[in-house]
Design a protein around this motif. Structure first.
Motif, PDB file in Angstrom:
ATOM      1  N   ALA A 223       0.812  -1.221   0.000  1.00 37.90           N
ATOM      2  CA  ALA A 223       0.000   0.000   0.000  1.00 37.90           C
ATOM      3  C   ALA A 223       0.843   1.267   0.000  1.00 37.90           C
ATOM      4  O   ALA A 223       0.361   2.333  -0.411  1.00 37.90           O
ATOM      5  CB  ALA A 223      -0.948   0.001   1.197  1.00 37.90           C
ATOM      6  N   ASP A 224       2.098   1.182   0.430  1.00 41.54           N
ATOM      7  CA  ASP A 224       2.981   2.355   0.395  1.00 41.54           C
ATOM      8  C   ASP A 224       3.478   2.641  -1.016  1.00 41.54           C
ATOM      9  O   ASP A 224       3.941   3.752  -1.294  1.00 41.54           O
ATOM     10  CB  ASP A 224       4.180   2.140   1.317  1.00 41.54           C
ATOM     11  N   HIS A 225       3.397   1.649  -1.879  1.00 42.71           N
ATOM     12  CA  HIS A 225       3.927   1.792  -3.238  1.00 42.71           C
ATOM     13  C   HIS A 225       2.841   1.744  -4.317  1.00 42.71           C
ATOM     14  O   HIS A 225       3.082   2.164  -5.450  1.00 42.71           O
ATOM     15  CB  HIS A 225       4.961   0.697  -3.519  1.00 42.71           C
ATOM     16  N   VAL A 226       1.674   1.220  -3.983  1.00 41.74           N
ATOM     17  CA  VAL A 226       0.558   1.167  -4.928  1.00 41.74           C
ATOM     18  C   VAL A 226      -0.647   1.811  -4.254  1.00 41.74           C
ATOM     19  O   VAL A 226      -1.249   1.246  -3.347  1.00 41.74           O
ATOM     20  CB  VAL A 226       0.223  -0.281  -5.338  1.00 41.74           C
ATOM     21  N   LYS A 227      -0.969   3.009  -4.697  1.00 41.04           N
ATOM     22  CA  LYS A 227      -2.044   3.784  -4.075  1.00 41.04           C
ATOM     23  C   LYS A 227      -3.182   3.973  -5.081  1.00 41.04           C
ATOM     24  O   LYS A 227      -2.965   3.986  -6.298  1.00 41.04           O
ATOM     25  CB  LYS A 227      -1.529   5.142  -3.621  1.00 41.04           C
ATOM     26  N   PHE A 228      -4.375   4.151  -4.544  1.00 40.05           N
ATOM     27  CA  PHE A 228      -5.557   4.330  -5.393  1.00 40.05           C
ATOM     28  C   PHE A 228      -6.372   5.518  -4.894  1.00 40.05           C
ATOM     29  O   PHE A 228      -6.522   5.708  -3.689  1.00 40.05           O
ATOM     30  CB  PHE A 228      -6.417   3.061  -5.390  1.00 40.05           C
ATOM     31  N   GLU A 229      -6.894   6.292  -5.864  1.00 44.35           N
ATOM     32  CA  GLU A 229      -7.678   7.475  -5.518  1.00 44.35           C
ATOM     33  C   GLU A 229      -8.932   7.550  -6.378  1.00 44.35           C
ATOM     34  O   GLU A 229      -8.940   7.117  -7.535  1.00 44.35           O
ATOM     35  CB  GLU A 229      -6.856   8.760  -5.718  1.00 44.35           C
ATOM     36  N   LEU A 230      -9.998   8.119  -5.794  1.00 46.64           N
ATOM     37  CA  LEU A 230     -11.242   8.377  -6.515  1.00 46.64           C
ATOM     38  C   LEU A 230     -11.158   9.799  -7.064  1.00 46.64           C
ATOM     39  O   LEU A 230     -11.454  10.773  -6.369  1.00 46.64           O
ATOM     40  CB  LEU A 230     -12.430   8.237  -5.559  1.00 46.64           C
ATOM     41  N   ILE A 231     -10.732   9.911  -8.317  1.00 44.06           N
ATOM     42  CA  ILE A 231     -10.509  11.239  -8.884  1.00 44.06           C
ATOM     43  C   ILE A 231     -10.610  11.176 -10.405  1.00 44.06           C
ATOM     44  O   ILE A 231     -10.240  10.179 -11.026  1.00 44.06           O
ATOM     45  CB  ILE A 231      -9.122  11.791  -8.456  1.00 44.06           C
ATOM     46  N   ASP A 232     -11.140  12.211 -11.008  1.00 47.00           N
ATOM     47  CA  ASP A 232     -11.201  12.335 -12.455  1.00 47.00           C
ATOM     48  C   ASP A 232      -9.807  12.696 -12.976  1.00 47.00           C
ATOM     49  O   ASP A 232      -9.103  13.505 -12.365  1.00 47.00           O
ATOM     50  CB  ASP A 232     -12.205  13.428 -12.841  1.00 47.00           C
ATOM     51  N   TYR A 233      -9.420  12.091 -14.083  1.00 44.55           N
ATOM     52  CA  TYR A 233      -8.074  12.322 -14.620  1.00 44.55           C
ATOM     53  C   TYR A 233      -7.805  13.794 -14.877  1.00 44.55           C
ATOM     54  O   TYR A 233      -6.661  14.267 -14.782  1.00 44.55           O
ATOM     55  CB  TYR A 233      -7.868  11.511 -15.902  1.00 44.55           C
ATOM     56  N   ARG A 234      -8.850  14.563 -15.172  1.00 45.48           N
ATOM     57  CA  ARG A 234      -8.678  15.977 -15.497  1.00 45.48           C
ATOM     58  C   ARG A 234      -8.293  16.811 -14.281  1.00 45.48           C
ATOM     59  O   ARG A 234      -7.800  17.929 -14.420  1.00 45.48           O
ATOM     60  CB  ARG A 234      -9.963  16.515 -16.117  1.00 45.48           C
ATOM     61  N   SER A 235      -8.531  16.274 -13.077  1.00 47.47           N
ATOM     62  CA  SER A 235      -8.234  17.017 -11.852  1.00 47.47           C
ATOM     63  C   SER A 235      -6.865  16.679 -11.275  1.00 47.47           C
ATOM     64  O   SER A 235      -6.461  17.252 -10.265  1.00 47.47           O
ATOM     65  CB  SER A 235      -9.301  16.712 -10.791  1.00 47.47           C
ATOM     66  N   LEU A 236      -6.156  15.768 -11.911  1.00 47.87           N
ATOM     67  CA  LEU A 236      -4.886  15.287 -11.359  1.00 47.87           C
ATOM     68  C   LEU A 236      -3.758  16.271 -11.657  1.00 47.87           C
ATOM     69  O   LEU A 236      -3.744  16.935 -12.693  1.00 47.87           O
ATOM     70  CB  LEU A 236      -4.566  13.921 -11.983  1.00 47.87           C
ATOM     71  N   THR A 237      -2.808  16.364 -10.735  1.00 47.31           N
ATOM     72  CA  THR A 237      -1.622  17.191 -10.921  1.00 47.31           C
ATOM     73  C   THR A 237      -0.380  16.329 -10.704  1.00 47.31           C
ATOM     74  O   THR A 237      -0.460  15.209 -10.226  1.00 47.31           O
ATOM     75  CB  THR A 237      -1.598  18.376  -9.930  1.00 47.31           C
ATOM     76  N   GLY A 238       0.787  16.883 -11.030  1.00 43.45           N
ATOM     77  CA  GLY A 238       2.038  16.177 -10.815  1.00 43.45           C
ATOM     78  C   GLY A 238       2.642  15.697 -12.120  1.00 43.45           C
ATOM     79  O   GLY A 238       2.181  16.033 -13.221  1.00 43.45           O
ATOM     80  N   SER A 239       3.706  14.895 -11.998  1.00 45.17           N
ATOM     81  CA  SER A 239       4.421  14.371 -13.152  1.00 45.17           C
ATOM     82  C   SER A 239       4.671  12.882 -12.950  1.00 45.17           C
ATOM     83  O   SER A 239       4.994  12.442 -11.841  1.00 45.17           O
ATOM     84  CB  SER A 239       5.761  15.105 -13.323  1.00 45.17           C
ATOM     85  N   PHE A 240       4.537  12.127 -14.036  1.00 46.70           N
ATOM     86  CA  PHE A 240       4.684  10.673 -13.968  1.00 46.70           C
ATOM     87  C   PHE A 240       5.644  10.204 -15.050  1.00 46.70           C
ATOM     88  O   PHE A 240       5.602  10.687 -16.189  1.00 46.70           O
ATOM     89  CB  PHE A 240       3.326   9.991 -14.131  1.00 46.70           C
ATOM     90  N   ASP A 241       6.478   9.239 -14.689  1.00 50.95           N
ATOM     91  CA  ASP A 241       7.424   8.673 -15.654  1.00 50.95           C
ATOM     92  C   ASP A 241       6.706   7.822 -16.693  1.00 50.95           C
ATOM     93  O   ASP A 241       7.156   7.726 -17.841  1.00 50.95           O
ATOM     94  CB  ASP A 241       8.453   7.802 -14.927  1.00 50.95           C
ATOM     95  N   ARG A 242       5.636   7.187 -16.268  1.00 49.76           N
ATOM     96  CA  ARG A 242       4.886   6.326 -17.166  1.00 49.76           C
ATOM     97  C   ARG A 242       3.393   6.522 -16.906  1.00 49.76           C
ATOM     98  O   ARG A 242       2.968   6.746 -15.774  1.00 49.76           O
ATOM     99  CB  ARG A 242       5.235   4.844 -16.948  1.00 49.76           C
ATOM    100  N   ILE A 243       2.602   6.404 -17.976  1.00 45.74           N
ATOM    101  CA  ILE A 243       1.138   6.429 -17.865  1.00 45.74           C
ATOM    102  C   ILE A 243       0.607   5.211 -18.599  1.00 45.74           C
ATOM    103  O   ILE A 243       1.034   4.913 -19.721  1.00 45.74           O
ATOM    104  CB  ILE A 243       0.538   7.706 -18.472  1.00 45.74           C
ATOM    105  N   VAL A 244      -0.299   4.496 -17.964  1.00 49.33           N
ATOM    106  CA  VAL A 244      -0.971   3.383 -18.611  1.00 49.33           C
ATOM    107  C   VAL A 244      -2.477   3.565 -18.440  1.00 49.33           C
ATOM    108  O   VAL A 244      -2.940   4.047 -17.406  1.00 49.33           O
ATOM    109  CB  VAL A 244      -0.509   2.022 -18.028  1.00 49.33           C
ATOM    110  N   SER A 245      -3.221   3.230 -19.464  1.00 46.34           N
ATOM    111  CA  SER A 245      -4.680   3.301 -19.383  1.00 46.34           C
ATOM    112  C   SER A 245      -5.253   2.148 -20.194  1.00 46.34           C
ATOM    113  O   SER A 245      -5.003   2.040 -21.393  1.00 46.34           O
ATOM    114  CB  SER A 245      -5.190   4.641 -19.921  1.00 46.34           C
ATOM    115  N   VAL A 246      -6.002   1.286 -19.518  1.00 43.52           N
ATOM    116  CA  VAL A 246      -6.527   0.069 -20.150  1.00 43.52           C
ATOM    117  C   VAL A 246      -8.051   0.057 -20.010  1.00 43.52           C
ATOM    118  O   VAL A 246      -8.579   0.007 -18.905  1.00 43.52           O
ATOM    119  CB  VAL A 246      -5.932  -1.195 -19.501  1.00 43.52           C
ATOM    120  N   GLY A 247      -8.751   0.136 -21.129  1.00 44.08           N
ATOM    121  CA  GLY A 247     -10.203   0.021 -21.109  1.00 44.08           C
ATOM    122  C   GLY A 247     -10.921   1.210 -20.503  1.00 44.08           C
ATOM    123  O   GLY A 247     -12.078   1.074 -20.091  1.00 44.08           O
ATOM    124  N   MET A 248     -10.285   2.357 -20.467  1.00 45.69           N
ATOM    125  CA  MET A 248     -10.922   3.560 -19.923  1.00 45.69           C
ATOM    126  C   MET A 248     -11.254   4.575 -21.015  1.00 45.69           C
ATOM    127  O   MET A 248     -12.243   5.308 -20.931  1.00 45.69           O
ATOM    128  CB  MET A 248      -9.991   4.206 -18.893  1.00 45.69           C
TER     129      MET A 248
END
Length: 410
Positions: A223-248
């Motif tokens: 849980a310290d390394h894999v976190k989950f949030e209830l949020i719309d992608y449009r409201s997200l901030t920050g920077s990510f090295d990788r993005i994956v989206s499957v069936g969304m």
């Protein structure tokens, strides 16, 4: 000949089917009298007119409501007979007749899915009982197209291979920060952490999926390394090295494609990699199926590759690798339908007969859509910098083999 007779006479170009009308009259269609018998019965006089006027919606609703009864064969047999005789590749009058009553392409392009509406649409489908999904999905609850390296593989093998196939395209390195847009019940996020040692943030609009995903991360001790949030992608901030989206992406809506890719560009690191897995359409995108839109996935839209390219190009996301999975989802849906059929009594007890027939029609319709209709799956890899990845695809095969081996060794 009746109007419904003319319609079925045009659609049924092979095999054989018999229609029993509400007044007991029988009409047969198709050239092959020795084919597997398929017989349907209408229970009221209005149904024939409704189907002629809007076949895609009325046909499914009639079956769901018990006004259209399949007396010989199955609903899948019937759909295979009709759609299989009118394949997308061949075009023709049959396909035009099956499209009557659908939303116009222009209207589909301008349908909007703001955040509040998107959340409601997601809840309509994904907040159904967990027990339902456990009846037909693999234990990891992968509710998207599997990857069949061999059509004889089990659903479990194919879903495991799907995760390895996608992970390999991300070119993952330990410690990287990964965003999973539309994380479902958390299976992909947990997999990426397990095989590649990355930190993952999974986001969803489903409260039920969020609950299960968090429980799974806690149970796995990550849980310290894999976190989950209830949020719309449009409201997200920050920077990510990788993005994956499957069936969304199917739920984004054509009116929001520019917004989606602009958001992904903003969230993706300059040297980052993104992998988008989505159901798509051969040729032009067209408009959504009215039965699926009304009863299964409100607000959905299946993109053409040209639509995806047009929007991603506006923000200079480079489509560095594109793969089309032509019939893999048909194999997946057949496995799901077989499992639902085997557990029909459980699903009826959970909901009712009408719900089961709706679900059966949804899965059977999906099978013929991928086998003979205009549906396929796209996996498109995006980068912001042309030097972000090795110059050949060899790294994908090497990583995919490594991930499969590591999972088999568990």
């Amino acid at each position: 000949m009746s109007l419904i007779g003319k319609l079925l006479g045009t659609l049924v170009k092979k095999g054989r089917m018999t229609l029993i009308t509400a007044d007991g009259k029988r009409e047969s269609f198709g050239p092959d009298a020795d084919a597997k018998p398929i017989t349907i019965r209408f229970t009221d006089r209005k149904l024939a007119f409704e189907i002629v006027r809007n076949p895609r919606l009325a046909f499914g609703e009639a079956y769901m409501d018990g006004r259209l009864i399949v007396e010989e064969g199955s609903i899948l047999d019937l759909l295979e007979l009709i759609v299989g005789a009118n394949r997308w590749e061949f075009g023709g009058r049959g396909r035009k007749l099956m499209s009557k009553g659908r939303m116009s392409e222009v209207a589909a392009l301008f349908r909007r899915n703001p955040a509040a509406k998107s959340k409601k649409n997601v809840a309509h489908h994904y907040d159904l009982s967990d027990d339902l999904y456990d009846l037909f999905l693999d234990p990891d609850r992968q509710y998207s197209c599997a990857y069949y390296t061999d059509p004889a593989n089990s659903l479990e093998e194919a879903q495991a291979d799907k995760k390895a196939h996608i992970a390999a395209k991300l070119d993952l390195k330990p410690g990287q920060r990964v965003l999973d847009i539309g994380c479902g019940w958390g299976g992909m996020a947990l997999y990426l952490n397990r095989v590649a040692g990355v930190d993952v943030l999974g986001i969803t609009l489903s409260k039920e999926q969020l609950k299960v995903a968090r429980e799974r991360a806690e149970a796995a001790g990550v849980a310290d390394h894999v976190k989950f949030e209830l949020i719309d992608y449009r409201s997200l901030t920050g920077s990510f090295d990788r993005i994956v989206s499957v069936g969304m992406f199917e739920h984004v809506g054509a009116a929001h494609y520019d917004e989606f890719f602009a958001t992904c560009h903003r969230l993706l690191a300059q040297d980052g990699v993104m992998l988008l897995h989505t159901i798509g359409k051969l040729g032009s995108a067209g408009s959504p199926d009215p039965f699926t839109n009304k009863w299964i996935f409100p607000g959905y839209h299946l993109p053409s590759l040209s639509q995806m390219n047009a929007s991603s190009e506006k923000v200079r996301l480079i489509a560095s690798d594109t793969e089309m999975l032509r019939v893999h989802y048909a194999y997946t849906l057949r496995a799901w339908l077989e499992r639902c059929d085997a557990r029909r009594a459980d699903i009826v007890a959970m909901y009712d007969e009408r719900f089961y027939r709706m679900w059966e029609f949804y899965l059977a319709g999906g099978i013929v859509m991928f086998e003979n209709g205009s549906a396929c799956n796209f996996q498109v890899q995006y980068i912001r910098d042309r030097y972000a990845l090795p110059i050949t695809r060899d790294y994908m095969a090497e990583a995919e083999a490594r991930y499969r081996a590591s999972e088999l060794a568990r």
